[in-house]
Scaffold this motif. Structure first.
Motif, PDB file in Angstrom:
ATOM      1  N   HIS A   1       0.914  -1.105  -0.005  1.00 53.10           N
ATOM      2  CA  HIS A   1       0.097  -0.005  -0.102  1.00 53.10           C
ATOM      3  C   HIS A   1       0.794   1.271  -0.054  1.00 53.10           C
ATOM      4  O   HIS A   1       2.043   1.366   0.715  1.00 53.10           O
ATOM      5  CB  HIS A   1      -0.802   0.095   1.177  1.00 53.10           C
ATOM      6  CG  HIS A   1      -2.057  -1.041   1.117  1.00 53.10           C
ATOM      7  ND1 HIS A   1      -2.911  -1.176   2.088  1.00 53.10           N
ATOM      8  CD2 HIS A   1      -2.552  -1.674  -0.054  1.00 53.10           C
ATOM      9  CE1 HIS A   1      -3.967  -1.956   1.529  1.00 53.10           C
ATOM     10  NE2 HIS A   1      -3.516  -2.388   0.370  1.00 53.10           N
TER      11      HIS A   1
ATOM     12  N   GLU B   1      -6.423 -14.410   1.604  1.00 51.17           N
ATOM     13  CA  GLU B   1      -5.776 -14.164   2.844  1.00 51.17           C
ATOM     14  C   GLU B   1      -5.748 -15.589   3.481  1.00 51.17           C
ATOM     15  O   GLU B   1      -4.909 -15.731   4.482  1.00 51.17           O
ATOM     16  CB  GLU B   1      -6.693 -13.320   3.681  1.00 51.17           C
ATOM     17  CG  GLU B   1      -6.598 -11.852   3.290  1.00 51.17           C
ATOM     18  CD  GLU B   1      -7.644 -11.449   1.969  1.00 51.17           C
ATOM     19  OE1 GLU B   1      -8.477 -12.543   1.601  1.00 51.17           O
ATOM     20  OE2 GLU B   1      -7.635 -10.191   1.659  1.00 51.17           O
TER      21      GLU B   1
ATOM     22  N   HIS C   1     -14.578  -4.236   0.967  1.00 52.52           N
ATOM     23  CA  HIS C   1     -13.474  -4.136  -0.251  1.00 52.52           C
ATOM     24  C   HIS C   1     -12.733  -5.484  -0.438  1.00 52.52           C
ATOM     25  O   HIS C   1     -12.133  -5.766  -1.384  1.00 52.52           O
ATOM     26  CB  HIS C   1     -12.170  -3.566   0.544  1.00 52.52           C
ATOM     27  CG  HIS C   1     -11.286  -4.124   1.388  1.00 52.52           C
ATOM     28  ND1 HIS C   1     -11.898  -4.167   2.842  1.00 52.52           N
ATOM     29  CD2 HIS C   1     -10.315  -4.754   1.475  1.00 52.52           C
ATOM     30  CE1 HIS C   1     -11.078  -4.927   3.305  1.00 52.52           C
ATOM     31  NE2 HIS C   1      -9.886  -5.437   2.780  1.00 52.52           N
TER      32      HIS C   1
HETATM   33  C1  UD1 Z   1      -4.988  -5.895   0.978  1.00 56.13           C
HETATM   34  C2  UD1 Z   1      -4.919  -7.296   1.721  1.00 56.13           C
HETATM   35  C3  UD1 Z   1      -6.203  -7.210   2.422  1.00 56.13           C
HETATM   36  C4  UD1 Z   1      -6.584  -6.257   3.337  1.00 56.13           C
HETATM   37  C5  UD1 Z   1      -6.304  -5.029   2.438  1.00 56.13           C
HETATM   38  C6  UD1 Z   1      -6.731  -3.821   3.326  1.00 56.13           C
HETATM   39  C7  UD1 Z   1      -3.832  -9.127   0.497  1.00 56.13           C
HETATM   40  C8  UD1 Z   1      -4.029 -10.228  -0.551  1.00 56.13           C
HETATM   41  N1  UD1 Z   1      -4.916  -8.267   0.487  1.00 56.13           N
HETATM   42  O1  UD1 Z   1      -6.047  -5.926   0.055  1.00 56.13           O
HETATM   43  O2  UD1 Z   1      -6.212  -8.713   2.998  1.00 56.13           O
HETATM   44  O3  UD1 Z   1      -7.791  -6.527   3.917  1.00 56.13           O
HETATM   45  O4  UD1 Z   1      -4.975  -4.804   1.921  1.00 56.13           O
HETATM   46  O5  UD1 Z   1      -6.736  -2.695   2.779  1.00 56.13           O
HETATM   47  O6  UD1 Z   1      -2.901  -8.731   0.733  1.00 56.13           O
HETATM   48  N2  UD1 Z   1      -4.724   0.594  -4.301  1.00 56.13           N
HETATM   49  C9  UD1 Z   1      -4.399   1.747  -4.256  1.00 56.13           C
HETATM   50  N3  UD1 Z   1      -3.560   2.462  -3.571  1.00 56.13           N
HETATM   51  C10 UD1 Z   1      -2.702   1.617  -2.402  1.00 56.13           C
HETATM   52  C11 UD1 Z   1      -3.309   0.243  -2.392  1.00 56.13           C
HETATM   53  C12 UD1 Z   1      -3.866  -0.320  -3.529  1.00 56.13           C
HETATM   54  O7  UD1 Z   1      -5.061   2.393  -5.110  1.00 56.13           O
HETATM   55  O8  UD1 Z   1      -2.091   2.240  -1.763  1.00 56.13           O
HETATM   56  C13 UD1 Z   1      -5.612  -0.239  -5.181  1.00 56.13           C
HETATM   57  C14 UD1 Z   1      -4.903  -0.628  -6.386  1.00 56.13           C
HETATM   58  O9  UD1 Z   1      -5.699  -0.389  -7.499  1.00 56.13           O
HETATM   59  C15 UD1 Z   1      -4.676  -2.172  -6.138  1.00 56.13           C
HETATM   60  C16 UD1 Z   1      -5.725  -2.344  -5.487  1.00 56.13           C
HETATM   61  O10 UD1 Z   1      -5.999  -1.470  -4.608  1.00 56.13           O
HETATM   62  O11 UD1 Z   1      -4.663  -2.878  -7.226  1.00 56.13           O
HETATM   63  C17 UD1 Z   1      -5.778  -3.534  -4.340  1.00 56.13           C
HETATM   64  O12 UD1 Z   1      -4.636  -3.625  -3.676  1.00 56.13           O
HETATM   65  P1  UD1 Z   1      -3.864  -4.839  -3.000  1.00 56.13           P
HETATM   66  O13 UD1 Z   1      -2.787  -4.402  -2.044  1.00 56.13           O
HETATM   67  O14 UD1 Z   1      -3.545  -5.741  -4.210  1.00 56.13           O
HETATM   68  O15 UD1 Z   1      -4.982  -5.448  -2.098  1.00 56.13           O
HETATM   69  P2  UD1 Z   1      -6.021  -4.872  -1.322  1.00 56.13           P
HETATM   70  O16 UD1 Z   1      -7.293  -5.064  -1.871  1.00 56.13           O
HETATM   71  O17 UD1 Z   1      -5.621  -3.518  -0.742  1.00 56.13           O
END
Ligand code: UD1
Length: 366
Positions: A41, A132, A209
């Protein structure tokens, strides 16, 4: 004797409030605790604010992996984390929770023969369609010391062949952070006003989410319509994860979430979220952590999933599993509005002192 070091890993939003209390607790026991951020993130709203609010030190290393498919994200973290371990040679690597950063770093450390510590071990939804769940099962298999939040986790681990002598029930480090920050929670009315909400109290707080709820346009449309129906009966405050906002926009559903009784907010900061949860009439969520935080706060929680890896929030706490069928979610919402919802009690050892229990064990064992 050389200084023993426990290299702590964070990657995604729910990790920050878990590692926050561990760093000072480890230091208090004479253990160095360097911090590595994988960069899973990276948005200001998903990342930077939490560091400031939780008083986390700036990471010693940031791997800056960003977003990608699960394979790309996990693989990239592994590749970059290996170099960090080569350079720093820590005594142990500590990972928390169940995100991709958790399994990626645990796997690299285990293959290098470095001690792996998993905080929040043993939780199981028994639903392997959840990314997860895969991360949880595999991380526990390769961990040397496993710290659990609820008693049932031990049985899950023993069933998977893990030696109970390596498992320690210590309570919940995320609740350490909640207890420490509750007095600083930002008033919900101020947060709502700052984002132009037309209401300041009596609201239902919503977060969604999980891929299973937001990635499938049909499931998402059903839940969006459900929220619109709720808003006709009580105001709805909905801080949106970036993926949720993107999916709602892509599915052309944004118009259905409009009007004075729905407030769409950007992702909330930690102190905003604490205030929003504490003052909510109820919380409707698919988050793991929020099931626990609402139980600690005594606020009714409806979890929009068919299962939970945190059953103590249902048996002891304020959580009710309502499934993902919009009609069922709406019925549970109405029942909670009418009755005031489920009362619960705070689980054993969710008392604000879990990090110091973990540090005490590690100071003895490492
Ligand atoms: C992740 C965790 C989830 C947790 C969640 C909390 C995994 C498998 N999943 O899911 O368990 O509940 O974090 O938030 O690790 N994105 C942004 N900005 C960011 C981060 C993400 O825009 O700072 C967007 C991007 O488009 C990205 C999507 O969110 O592709 C998903 O992010 P990702 O880190 O893959 O998984 P989360 O859905 O955030």
């Amino acid at each position: 004797m050389a200084i023993r070091s426990v290299l702590c890993v964070v990657g995604a939003r729910p990790n920050f409030m878990k590692v926050g209390p561990l760093i000072p607790a480890l230091a208090a026991r004479g253990l160095a605790a360097p911090l590595v951020h994988t960069g899973q993130h990276y948005d200001v709203a998903m990342n930077d604010r939490f560091f400031a609010e939780l008083g986390l030190p700036q990471p010693d290393v940031n791997l800056e992996v960003g977003s990608g498919s699960h394979a790309v994200q996990t693989g990239e973290i592994m590749r970059r984390f290996e170099t960090v371990l080569d350079e720093r040679a820590p005594t142990a690597v500590l990972v928390v929770g169940d995100v991709n950063s958790t399994i990626a770093c645990a796997l690299v450390a285990a293959k290098k023969g470095i001690i792996v510590v998993h905080v929040e071990a043993g939780l199981r939804s028994y639903d392997r369609t959840m990314p997860e769940e895969i991360n949880r099962v595999l991380t526990d298999q390769i961990s040397d010391f496993l710290f659990t939040t609820e008693a049932g986790a031990l049985a899950n681990l023993v069933r998977e062949g893990i030696d109970p002598a390596r498992v320690f029930l210590v309570g919940n480090v995320m609740i350490d952070t909640l207890v420490a920050n509750l007095d600083n929670a930002l008033p919900a009315a101020a947060t709502l006003a700052a984002h132009g909400a037309a209401f300041s109290s009596g609201y239902v707080l919503v977060t969604l989410h999980r891929p299973s709820n937001v990635d499938d346009p049909v499931a998402l449309a059903g839940l969006v319509d459900c929220l619109a129906e709720m808003a006709a009966e009580a105001p709805v405050a909905f801080p949106m994860h970036p993926r949720t906002r993107a999916r709602i926009a892509a599915a052309g559903l944004s118009d259905r979430l409009s009007g004075p009784s729905i407030a769409l907010l950007p992702p909330a900061g930690y102190l905003e979220m604490l205030g929003l949860m504490r003052s909510a009439r109820m919380v409707v969520t698919d988050s793991g952590g929020i099931q626990e935080e609402t139980t600690a706060l005594g606020v009714p929680c409806l979890t929009v999933r068919d299962n939970t890896e945190r059953p103590i929030t249902v048996t002891d706490g304020t959580n009710t599993l309502v499934g993902t069928d919009p009609a069922r979610v709406l019925a549970a919402f109405r029942h909670t509005l009418a009755t005031g919802g489920k009362a619960g009690r705070v689980p054993h050892l969710w008392d604000g002192h879990s990090a110091s229990r973990i540090a005490a064990v590690l100071a003895e064992k490492l």
